[in-house]
Design an enzyme around this catalytic site. Structure first.
Site, PDB file in Angstrom:
ATOM      1  N   GLU A 396    -106.712  -2.536  57.774  1.00  0.00           N
ATOM      2  CA  GLU A 396    -106.644  -1.366  56.896  1.00  0.00           C
ATOM      3  C   GLU A 396    -106.482  -1.745  55.428  1.00  0.00           C
ATOM      4  OE1 GLU A 396    -105.695   0.037  60.975  1.00  0.00           O
ATOM      5  OE2 GLU A 396    -105.054  -1.669  59.748  1.00  0.00           O
ATOM      6  N   HIS A 463     -99.128   7.555  67.496  1.00  0.00           N
ATOM      7  CA  HIS A 463    -100.408   8.252  67.298  1.00  0.00           C
ATOM      8  C   HIS A 463    -100.182   9.729  66.993  1.00  0.00           C
ATOM      9  CE1 HIS A 463    -101.513   4.689  69.653  1.00  0.00           C
ATOM     10  NE2 HIS A 463    -102.735   4.812  69.199  1.00  0.00           N
TER      11      HIS A 463
END
Length: 657
Positions: A396, A463
């Site tokens: 990322e 998540h």
């Protein structure tokens, strides 16, 4: 020391000498000014000038360089006026960063220099993005980025080199190995025999050079540049050198064995090159001295002009205005509308933005052939090609840095986080590079970060987080959080059109559960404007995202109550006017959000109402947020966690106040 002068003319050798000795003389003057208290800090590159100077000489003037603290030679070789550099070092308004940055933490687009941040490693990824821009434009250009041997221990080093190798990017990674990262010696930094050995692990070429030999540095970087451009491949160069002074002047050098200074003094890059010129008969001792005298005189003149400080008039409005680049006007919707799911509206917006902006690049894990974890980018690869719809390695931070690098070359980027939770792996790039760069030196960060967020789907602690509050505290970021398909498309288009960094939150539970009418044509919805969904007289609920649907559901089930609902849509910038009008309508306000209660964005809203709308209130502002725990996996635990489970209790408590 052997100097290879192959293919270098006498005139070039002389100009190289001036380029090498000039930063040394400037430094000597700056150290004097530091002792006099006329500048506040200095990172000395004495003993390392051959690297910055030689490498810059090897690059074309319109190729980006990303330097570090000790690379004065980059700035002087790129002919940045000493007068203005001095103004920068003093924090004057006339400097390159208007006094907002010190030392060498600034950039200059006209000189193709990208300013560093103190975290060092992140600039390596920016170089990837710049090189990718050149590759996409089919330009024969390379990018040069510096790091130290200490910086090679950062995760960003691995990510940036890996991305450059996987994407075949023309980047030159130049490691200045001076033996110490502040005080930590290389024996405590890495275990390989030399840093250049790391190159093979990334499938790239690597070479080690004598960093004190001006011509060796020049010839090596020149060759590396030609290779990077012709082969479209990255190169790792390790330049061995030594820092003759402290990390910065206040830190001293007591931790360095004295004999090292004696050994490296014999390898001084300036004196060694001077001896070479004398031995080759290229320059006489008198000519050397004459040139130094001329340069010293020029330095004194520019220092005299640069030290004339002007009284600063601080302007709060100007400070706030420079936080963001100007935004384009809204593009209002026209034509017919079609019923669309939330997820389809986002996909539609991406497709139309790709058509609207040919320089828009999409990046993310699995977004290409697979279509992304939620299939939002499905079909875009076939329409726009692999150059614009790019699968990324699992890194990322490097991809966010590359997005900023693309922005330096006029591209727009959309980076998809597979889940909003994973953004923590790129946090530094967002809060210290993307958010601050326009304020620091006027550079746009034309990047949208899509954040599939939220709970309610049984995905557990990693998540399901609603982490928007992490970013609302960071000046320079815009934070958008739509609740309807119409807003999802319009705000996403607006975020992409905006030249500033935008965190775009998309609630996963809304993707396929919410539908609504959406204009078919391209349009934008103005960022920073809330929407009053329904008026009320008893109580006002201020909310966003999934909270909007909880509030509407509650109001529909309790029609005996007159409930006003304000959908913020955008958290930064925040629509204070709409908030004040909603408070005025009922005098009782509940701020509702899915994020955990403590430190959630609702606290900011409640505080602002208490400070600015106290006279309009008939009761304290109440907040309804989720439990201060991680998001649990089991459905019954998750339902209990979510703020929705406490909404009725809070509303009844507020109504009876």
């Amino acid at each position: 020391m052997y100097f290879d002068r192959s293919n270098i003319s006498r005139d070039q050798l002389l100009s190289f000498y001036q380029a090498l000795v000039y930063p040394r003389l400037v430094e000597e003057k700056m150290l004097l000014l530091l002792r006099q208290g006329k500048i506040s800090k200095w990172f000395s590159g004495i003993g390392q000038e051959a690297i910055a100077t030689g490498a810059t000489l090897a690059m074309d003037a319109d190729e980006w360089i990303l330097p570090l603290h000790r690379n004065l030679g980059v700035f002087t070789t790129r002919h940045m006026p000493l007068e203005k550099l001095l103004q920068q070092w003093q924090g004057q308004e006339e400097g390159y960063s208007k006094g907002r940055e010190r030392s060498f933490h600034f950039g200059s687009r006209p000189h193709f220099i990208c300013g560093m941040i103190s975290h060092l490693g992140p600039q390596l990824s920016i170089a990837d993005g710049i090189a990718l821009a050149h590759k996409l434009k089919k330009e024969n250009k390379a990018t040069l980025t510096f790091t130290g041997e200490g910086g090679t221990s950062e995760g960003e080093f691995h990510e940036a080199l890996n991305v450059a190798a996987v994407w075949d990017l023309p980047v030159i990674f130049l490691v200045e190995n001076n033996g110490y990262a502040l005080s930590t010696p290389v024996s405590e930094q890495y275990r390989c025999a030399s840093l250049v050995e790391k190159a093979i692990g990334y499938g790239m070429e690597g070479v080690q050079v004598d960093g004190n030999n001006l011509l060796e540095v020049y010839q090596t970087v020149k060759t590396a540049r030609e290779y990077a451009i012709s082969q479209q491949k990255p190169v790792l160069i390790e330049a061995l050198t030594f820092r003759m002074r402290g990390h910065e002047e206040a830190s001293g050098t007591k931790y360095v064995p004295p004999e090292l200074f004696e050994q490296w003094a014999q390898k001084d890059p300036v004196s060694q090159y001077e001896q070479f010129l004398l031995q080759e008969g290229i320059m006489t001792a008198d000519e050397q001295q004459q040139l130094k005298d001329t340069l010293k005189h020029r330095i004194e003149e520019e220092v005299a002009k640069g030290l004339v400080s002007k009284p600063r008039k601080t302007d709060t409005a100007a400070e706030l205005q420079d936080l963001f680049a100007p935004t384009p006007p809204p593009h209002y919707p026209i034509g017919k509308t079609t019923e669309k799911r939330f997820i389809d509206a986002i996909s539609d917006g991406l497709r139309q933005s790709m058509e609207e902006f040919p320089q828009l690049i999409l990046m993310g894990q699995d977004i290409s052939t697979y279509g992304g974890a939620f299939k939002i980018t499905e079909g875009l690869l076939d329409k726009f090609g692999a150059a614009r719809v790019r699968n990324t390695p699992l890194c990322e931070s490097a991809i966010l840095g590359a997005a900023l690098g693309l922005s330096l070359e006029g591209f727009k980027s959309m980076v998809e986080m597979q889940f909003a939770d994973f953004v923590s792996c790129g946090f530094n790039q967002i809060v210290n590079n993307l958010a601050k760069i326009h304020y620091r030196w006027g550079q746009n960060a034309d990047v949208v970060i899509r954040m599939p967020t939220g709970a309610g789907v049984g995905a557990g602690p990693f998540h399901s987080q609603s982490n928007e509050a992490w970013f609302t505290h960071v000046p320079g970021l815009k934070v958008v959080y739509p609740s309807s398909p119409e807003d999802a498309k319009g705000l996403l288009n607006a975020a992409i059109a905006d030249p500033n960094p935008v965190m775009f939150f998309e609630h996963k539970a809304l993707y396929r559960s919410i539908s609504g009418l959406v204009p078919d044509e391209y349009y934008t919805t103005e960022i920073g404007k809330a929407r009053l969904l329904q008026s009320g007289e008893d109580i006002t609920i201020i909310t966003y995202g999934a909270g909007v649907h909880w509030a509407r559901e509650y109001a529909a089930d309790h029609q005996e109550l007159s409930i006003g609902i304000l959908d913020l849509r955008t958290l930064i910038p925040l629509d204070y006017s709409a908030i004040q009008q909603s408070v005025s309508a009922t005098g009782k306000v509940l701020v509702l959000h899915e994020d955990t209660l403590t430190g959630g964005f609702g606290a900011e809203i409640a505080a602002w109402i208490g400070e600015h709308c106290f006279h309009l209130l008939d009761a304290p502002v109440m907040r309804c947020g989720s439990l201060d725990t991680p998001v649990p996996f089991a459905i019954d635990l998750e339902k209990n966690f979510l703020a929705k489970s406490r909404l009725d209790t809070h509303i009844r408590q507020l109504l009876t106040w």
